[in-house]
Enzyme design. Structure first.
Site, mmCIF file in Angstrom:
data_model
loop_
_atom_site.group_PDB
_atom_site.id
_atom_site.type_symbol
_atom_site.label_atom_id
_atom_site.label_comp_id
_atom_site.label_asym_id
_atom_site.label_seq_id
_atom_site.Cartn_x
_atom_site.Cartn_y
_atom_site.Cartn_z
ATOM 1 N N ARG A 1 0.830 -1.198 0.000
ATOM 2 C CA ARG A 1 0.000 0.000 0.000
ATOM 3 C C ARG A 1 0.872 1.258 0.000
ATOM 4 O O ARG A 1 0.578 2.241 -0.649
ATOM 5 C CB ARG A 1 -0.899 -0.009 1.249
ATOM 6 C CG ARG A 1 -1.846 1.130 1.315
ATOM 7 C CD ARG A 1 -2.908 1.062 2.410
ATOM 8 N NE ARG A 1 -2.878 -0.046 3.319
ATOM 9 C CZ ARG A 1 -3.797 -1.023 3.346
ATOM 10 N NH1 ARG A 1 -4.799 -1.013 2.508
ATOM 11 N NH2 ARG A 1 -3.705 -1.989 4.241
ATOM 12 N N TYR A 2 1.943 1.228 0.794
ATOM 13 C CA TYR A 2 2.849 2.377 0.895
ATOM 14 C C TYR A 2 4.088 2.070 0.066
ATOM 15 O O TYR A 2 4.514 0.915 -0.003
ATOM 16 C CB TYR A 2 3.274 2.580 2.341
ATOM 17 C CG TYR A 2 2.151 2.725 3.329
ATOM 18 C CD1 TYR A 2 1.370 3.883 3.360
ATOM 19 C CD2 TYR A 2 1.870 1.718 4.252
ATOM 20 C CE1 TYR A 2 0.351 4.022 4.288
ATOM 21 C CE2 TYR A 2 0.846 1.855 5.181
ATOM 22 C CZ TYR A 2 0.093 3.009 5.191
ATOM 23 O OH TYR A 2 -0.909 3.151 6.113
ATOM 24 N N ARG B 1 7.269 0.024 1.961
ATOM 25 C CA ARG B 1 7.140 -1.158 2.814
ATOM 26 C C ARG B 1 5.977 -2.034 2.354
ATOM 27 O O ARG B 1 5.005 -1.530 1.813
ATOM 28 C CB ARG B 1 6.961 -0.757 4.280
ATOM 29 C CG ARG B 1 5.819 0.195 4.567
ATOM 30 C CD ARG B 1 6.175 1.053 5.788
ATOM 31 N NE ARG B 1 5.071 1.834 6.326
ATOM 32 C CZ ARG B 1 4.700 3.028 5.865
ATOM 33 N NH1 ARG B 1 5.282 3.573 4.794
ATOM 34 N NH2 ARG B 1 3.726 3.675 6.460
ATOM 35 N N CYS C 1 -3.198 -18.136 13.909
ATOM 36 C CA CYS C 1 -2.810 -17.360 15.087
ATOM 37 C C CYS C 1 -2.867 -18.284 16.292
ATOM 38 O O CYS C 1 -3.552 -19.305 16.272
ATOM 39 C CB CYS C 1 -3.781 -16.204 15.322
ATOM 40 S SG CYS C 1 -3.785 -14.999 13.996
ATOM 41 N N CYS D 1 -8.703 -13.264 18.074
ATOM 42 C CA CYS D 1 -9.324 -12.105 18.696
ATOM 43 C C CYS D 1 -10.687 -11.895 18.039
ATOM 44 O O CYS D 1 -10.791 -11.913 16.808
ATOM 45 C CB CYS D 1 -8.460 -10.865 18.487
ATOM 46 S SG CYS D 1 -6.724 -11.150 18.911
ATOM 47 N N CYS E 1 -10.880 -9.085 15.388
ATOM 48 C CA CYS E 1 -9.813 -9.051 14.377
ATOM 49 C C CYS E 1 -10.282 -8.425 13.071
ATOM 50 O O CYS E 1 -11.324 -8.798 12.540
ATOM 51 C CB CYS E 1 -9.323 -10.473 14.112
ATOM 52 S SG CYS E 1 -8.113 -10.548 12.786
ATOM 53 N N ARG F 1 -8.908 -8.852 10.246
ATOM 54 C CA ARG F 1 -8.763 -9.814 9.147
ATOM 55 C C ARG F 1 -9.530 -11.095 9.441
ATOM 56 O O ARG F 1 -9.186 -12.163 8.938
ATOM 57 C CB ARG F 1 -7.285 -10.148 8.917
ATOM 58 C CG ARG F 1 -6.484 -8.996 8.401
ATOM 59 C CD ARG F 1 -5.269 -9.438 7.580
ATOM 60 N NE ARG F 1 -4.543 -8.257 7.171
ATOM 61 C CZ ARG F 1 -3.444 -7.801 7.773
ATOM 62 N NH1 ARG F 1 -2.913 -8.467 8.774
ATOM 63 N NH2 ARG F 1 -2.874 -6.700 7.346
ATOM 64 N N ASP G 1 -11.367 -1.323 13.632
ATOM 65 C CA ASP G 1 -11.793 -1.347 12.228
ATOM 66 C C ASP G 1 -13.223 -1.868 12.099
ATOM 67 O O ASP G 1 -13.728 -2.545 12.990
ATOM 68 C CB ASP G 1 -10.841 -2.225 11.411
ATOM 69 C CG ASP G 1 -9.461 -1.608 11.321
ATOM 70 O OD1 ASP G 1 -9.371 -0.425 10.942
ATOM 71 O OD2 ASP G 1 -8.471 -2.304 11.652
ATOM 72 N N ASP H 1 -7.315 3.257 10.292
ATOM 73 C CA ASP H 1 -7.033 2.705 8.973
ATOM 74 C C ASP H 1 -8.252 3.048 8.124
ATOM 75 O O ASP H 1 -9.360 2.585 8.402
ATOM 76 C CB ASP H 1 -6.806 1.188 9.059
ATOM 77 C CG ASP H 1 -5.634 0.758 8.202
ATOM 78 O OD1 ASP H 1 -5.620 1.137 7.007
ATOM 79 O OD2 ASP H 1 -4.741 0.065 8.702
ATOM 80 N N LYS I 1 -3.244 4.292 6.955
ATOM 81 C CA LYS I 1 -3.470 4.763 8.319
ATOM 82 C C LYS I 1 -3.239 6.260 8.423
ATOM 83 O O LYS I 1 -2.271 6.757 7.849
ATOM 84 C CB LYS I 1 -2.510 4.055 9.274
ATOM 85 C CG LYS I 1 -2.745 2.563 9.402
ATOM 86 C CD LYS I 1 -1.635 1.926 10.240
ATOM 87 C CE LYS I 1 -1.665 0.423 10.173
ATOM 88 N NZ LYS I 1 -1.388 -0.112 8.833
HETATM 89 C C1 LIG Z 1 -0.341 -0.939 8.666
HETATM 90 C C2 LIG Z 1 0.306 -1.254 7.411
HETATM 91 C C3 LIG Z 1 1.690 -1.072 7.244
HETATM 92 C C4 LIG Z 1 2.581 -0.548 8.340
HETATM 93 O O1 LIG Z 1 2.322 0.804 8.543
HETATM 94 P P1 LIG Z 1 3.246 1.658 9.523
HETATM 95 O O2 LIG Z 1 2.531 2.966 9.624
HETATM 96 O O3 LIG Z 1 4.587 1.740 8.897
HETATM 97 O O4 LIG Z 1 3.285 0.919 10.813
HETATM 98 C C5 LIG Z 1 2.256 -1.359 6.028
HETATM 99 N N1 LIG Z 1 1.499 -1.806 5.012
HETATM 100 C C6 LIG Z 1 0.174 -1.994 5.141
HETATM 101 C C7 LIG Z 1 -0.576 -2.482 3.975
HETATM 102 C C8 LIG Z 1 -0.464 -1.734 6.346
HETATM 103 O O5 LIG Z 1 -1.786 -1.942 6.465
HETATM 104 S S1 SF4 Z 2 -5.887 -9.493 15.658
HETATM 105 FE FE1 SF4 Z 2 -6.346 -11.115 14.158
HETATM 106 S S2 SF4 Z 2 -4.378 -11.526 13.159
HETATM 107 FE FE2 SF4 Z 2 -3.928 -10.470 15.090
HETATM 108 S S3 SF4 Z 2 -3.628 -12.095 16.641
HETATM 109 FE FE3 SF4 Z 2 -5.775 -11.464 16.758
HETATM 110 S S4 SF4 Z 2 -6.825 -12.910 15.400
HETATM 111 FE FE4 SF4 Z 2 -4.651 -13.014 14.858
#
Ligand SMILES: *Cc1c(COP(=O)(O)O)cnc(C)c1O
Ligand code: SF4
Length: 350
Positions: free
Chosen positions: A92-93, A96, A105, A109, A112, A114, A274, A311, A318
């Protein structure tokens, strides 16, 4: 094996451990069919089964409210899919990427973000897909940092992790390997000296970002696991989710941030929850989050201050969401709020 040496992974296990009442089982069957369940012995041991609002239980014990949806909820709330050029990568960025090695996991959670993509039923990243993901990273010299996430990358064996870290370390433009995990609190015994050694690579910086949401998660065994990482020269940061009834009061939040700092973990992000499906019972308002951040800033060490972030739904990334201390009044003239809440002009009136 006795009942406390294994993770709880289904409703009967939860019932045996007195974490759900029998009359709730029918209501929870649909939740269990839809979303993965796991509570490690370390986490289960923190729960007071007589407290219906126990902040650890609420994070991991399924709730019938998970079947309720509200407007705006999405199976992919932060737009991972639209930014995934190859399986396992989210880019996305510019500088990174996320590398999702596993969908598993140690604990699941209930909030979560995801939750629709993880769990034992989700397909694992196959070895050809991992090759392709690593080739993508190698082919993009702008990628300076790789964030291992998932799932929880530390569910993998030290042997697998060592291979992945070595392959990332071989890519010259990757300078930083960051691991997002809940393992030091979920199953501290897994953070062995051998595992810690696998996370480090010569000439690269490894960071570990711990996900924890309540001060009670940082018991002596978890603190010792974090100390093994930090003592090995791996800096640690934290991320927490702001959760209604779990950490959305000033005392608990401050205690959590102080516990991190006392463990040499620098608070990094406080996430606004989220819009994941079936999580409205955890939601707070952004105003509440800002008020809590103001209280934290007003009373506690600068080391205890995370950045409160949202996010943005749709995959826009973010953003810090305040509170704001500076308001522009005119060109080069501002009003700034101090830690007590009083306002001042900047520059001061002459
Ligand atoms: C959260 C996230 C990151 C990390 O973001 P930082 O602000 O550097 O902690 C990198 N890529 C994606 C797709 C993310 O959702
Ligand atoms: S937030 Fe989601 S990905 Fe992270 S530890 Fe909990 S269940 Fe696993």
């Amino acid at each position: 094996m006795n009942a406390t040496s294994k993770s709880l992974r289904n409703l009967s296990g939860l019932k045996r451990s007195r974490l759900i009442r029998d009359d709730r089982r029918a209501a929870l069957a649909d939740v269990a069919a839809r979303y993965a369940i796991a509570i490690t012995p370390a986490m289960a041991g923190l729960i007071d089964p007589n407290d219906p609002d126990d902040p650890i239980a609420r994070q991991f014990v399924p709730d019938p409210a998970e079947l309720e949806s509200r407007p705006g909820e999405s199976a992919d709330p932060i737009g991972d899919r639209s930014h995934s050029p190859v399986d396992g990568i989210v880019h996305r960025y510019p500088d990174r990427v996320l590398l999702k090695l596993t969908h598993l996991c140690a604990v699941y959670c209930r909030f979560c973000f995801r939750r629709e993509m993880i769990g034992p039923r989700a397909p694992a990243l196959k070895s050809e897909a991992l090759d392709e993901a690593l080739a993508y990273i190698a082919g993009h010299p702008e990628i300076w940092e790789v964030v291992l996430t998932g799932g929880d990358p530390l569910v993998l064996s030290p042997r697998r992790l060592k291979q992945v870290v070595a392959r990332l370390a071989a890519i010259s433009h990757v300078a930083v390997i960051r691991i997002h995990t809940r393992m030091p609190v979920a199953d501290p015994a897994r953070i062995t000296p051998a595992l810690v050694r696998t996370l480090k690579a010569r000439g690269k910086a490894t960071y570990v970002v711990l996900h924890a949401n309540h001060p009670r998660e940082l018991k002596p065994a978890a603190r010792a696991a974090c100390a093994r990482l930090v003592d090995a020269g791996i800096p640690m940061l934290s991320q927490s989710v702001l959760l209604r009834g779990i950490n959305d009061d000033a005392e608990t939040l401050a205690e959590l941030m102080r516990a991190f700092v006392a463990c040499r973990i620098k608070p990094y992000y406080l996430h606004h929850a989220d819009l994941a499906p079936g999580t409205s019972h955890f939601a707070t308002t952004i105003e509440r989050g800002q008020e809590l951040m103001r209280r934290l800033r007003g009373r506690h060490s600068g080391l205890c201050q995370p950045t409160y972030v949202l996010d943005i739904p749709g995959g826009y990334g973010k953003s810090p969401i305040g509170p704001n201390y500076l308001v522009s009044e005119a060109p080069q003239r501002y009003r700034v709020t101090d830690f007590n809440g009083a306002e001042h002009c900047y520059p001061p009136p002459t």
